[in-house]
Design a protein around this motif. Structure first.
Motif, short mmCIF file in Angstrom:
data_model
loop_
_atom_site.label_atom_id
_atom_site.label_comp_id
_atom_site.label_asym_id
_atom_site.label_seq_id
_atom_site.Cartn_x
_atom_site.Cartn_y
_atom_site.Cartn_z
N ASP A 47 -6.34 -0.37 4.53
CA ASP A 47 -5.08 0.14 4.08
C ASP A 47 -4.23 0.29 5.16
O ASP A 47 -2.90 0.37 4.72
CB ASP A 47 -5.57 1.63 3.45
CG ASP A 47 -6.18 1.62 2.07
OD1 ASP A 47 -6.19 0.69 1.56
OD2 ASP A 47 -7.07 2.39 1.72
N GLN A 48 -4.79 0.49 6.21
CA GLN A 48 -3.82 0.74 7.44
C GLN A 48 -3.06 -0.54 7.97
O GLN A 48 -2.14 -0.57 8.52
CB GLN A 48 -4.35 1.56 8.66
CG GLN A 48 -5.00 2.60 8.29
CD GLN A 48 -3.68 3.78 8.00
OE1 GLN A 48 -2.80 3.88 8.68
NE2 GLN A 48 -4.08 4.53 6.87
N ARG A 50 -3.06 -3.80 6.26
CA ARG A 50 -2.53 -4.80 5.35
C ARG A 50 -1.32 -5.44 5.18
O ARG A 50 -1.03 -6.95 4.97
CB ARG A 50 -2.98 -4.54 3.91
CG ARG A 50 -2.12 -3.61 3.06
CD ARG A 50 -2.45 -3.36 1.63
NE ARG A 50 -2.07 -1.82 1.54
CZ ARG A 50 -2.77 -1.36 0.72
NH1 ARG A 50 -3.60 -2.05 -0.13
NH2 ARG A 50 -2.60 -0.05 0.37
N ASN A 51 -0.27 -4.81 5.66
CA ASN A 51 1.14 -5.48 5.80
C ASN A 51 1.57 -5.44 6.86
O ASN A 51 2.71 -5.91 7.27
CB ASN A 51 2.21 -4.59 4.75
CG ASN A 51 1.59 -4.74 3.04
OD1 ASN A 51 1.26 -5.64 2.89
ND2 ASN A 51 1.45 -3.44 2.56
N LYS A 52 0.87 -5.21 7.96
CA LYS A 52 1.25 -5.22 9.38
C LYS A 52 0.88 -6.40 10.29
O LYS A 52 1.37 -6.51 11.19
CB LYS A 52 0.98 -3.96 10.01
CG LYS A 52 1.62 -2.63 9.33
CD LYS A 52 0.96 -1.35 9.80
CE LYS A 52 1.79 -0.35 9.40
NZ LYS A 52 0.90 0.92 8.47
N PRO A 54 -0.10 -10.59 10.40
CA PRO A 54 0.23 -11.90 9.82
C PRO A 54 -1.11 -12.70 9.42
O PRO A 54 -1.46 -13.80 9.88
CB PRO A 54 0.93 -12.82 10.76
CG PRO A 54 0.45 -12.18 11.97
CD PRO A 54 0.23 -10.76 11.98
N TYR A 57 -6.39 -11.73 3.34
CA TYR A 57 -7.61 -10.82 3.31
C TYR A 57 -8.36 -11.22 2.09
O TYR A 57 -7.65 -11.55 1.09
CB TYR A 57 -7.27 -9.27 3.15
CG TYR A 57 -6.47 -8.79 4.67
CD1 TYR A 57 -5.09 -8.86 4.45
CD2 TYR A 57 -7.15 -8.15 5.65
CE1 TYR A 57 -4.46 -8.45 5.70
CE2 TYR A 57 -6.51 -8.02 6.64
CZ TYR A 57 -5.12 -8.11 6.64
OH TYR A 57 -4.39 -7.50 8.06
N PRO A 81 -2.78 -17.11 7.39
CA PRO A 81 -1.78 -16.39 6.29
C PRO A 81 -1.98 -17.05 4.97
O PRO A 81 -2.03 -16.53 4.00
CB PRO A 81 -0.47 -16.28 6.93
CG PRO A 81 -0.98 -16.48 8.40
CD PRO A 81 -2.00 -17.53 8.54
N ALA A 84 -4.22 -16.10 1.96
CA ALA A 84 -4.12 -14.84 1.55
C ALA A 84 -4.29 -14.54 0.06
O ALA A 84 -3.79 -15.37 -0.61
CB ALA A 84 -2.75 -13.96 2.21
N ARG A 86 -3.34 -11.62 -2.01
CA ARG A 86 -2.65 -10.23 -2.11
C ARG A 86 -2.57 -9.85 -3.55
O ARG A 86 -2.55 -10.42 -4.62
CB ARG A 86 -1.28 -10.47 -1.50
CG ARG A 86 -1.28 -11.00 -0.18
CD ARG A 86 -0.28 -10.22 0.83
NE ARG A 86 -0.26 -10.96 2.03
CZ ARG A 86 -0.63 -10.08 3.15
NH1 ARG A 86 -0.60 -8.88 3.19
NH2 ARG A 86 -0.79 -10.80 4.28
#
Length: 86
Positions: A47-48, A50-52, A54, A57, A81, A84, A86
């Protein structure tokens, strides 16, 4: 030699040369879910970051781990990447 890494965001208690707490226990348990040379991260860590970063997941589902009451969401970190989900 290939290492497995488990990452969690949670409580850590330091007592002289020892660290413990649920945060450490969860990281140690999800480390065992990682492939050799791989990294797994808990839902709280995901959560901390995921978008920060490259990275990609892959959600591995919820896992019940020893000495932790609630199941833990676990994600595998994909170093490429383009992998991914998402």
């Amino acid at each position: 030699m290939e290492f497995r890494i488990g990452v969690n965001l949670g409580e850590v208690i330091e007592d002289e040369d020892r660290v413990y707490g649920d945060g450490v226990n969860i990281a140690a348990r999800i480390e065992g879910l990682a492939e050799p040379g791989g990294i797994c991260i808990s839902g709280s860590g995901f959560d901390q970051v995921r978008n920060k970063l490259p990275l990609g997941y892959e959600y591995l589902g919820e896992h019940t781990v020893k000495n932790i009451v609630q199941p833990i969401k676990v994600y595998r970190i994909l170093m490429q990447p383009e992998q991914a989900e998402r």
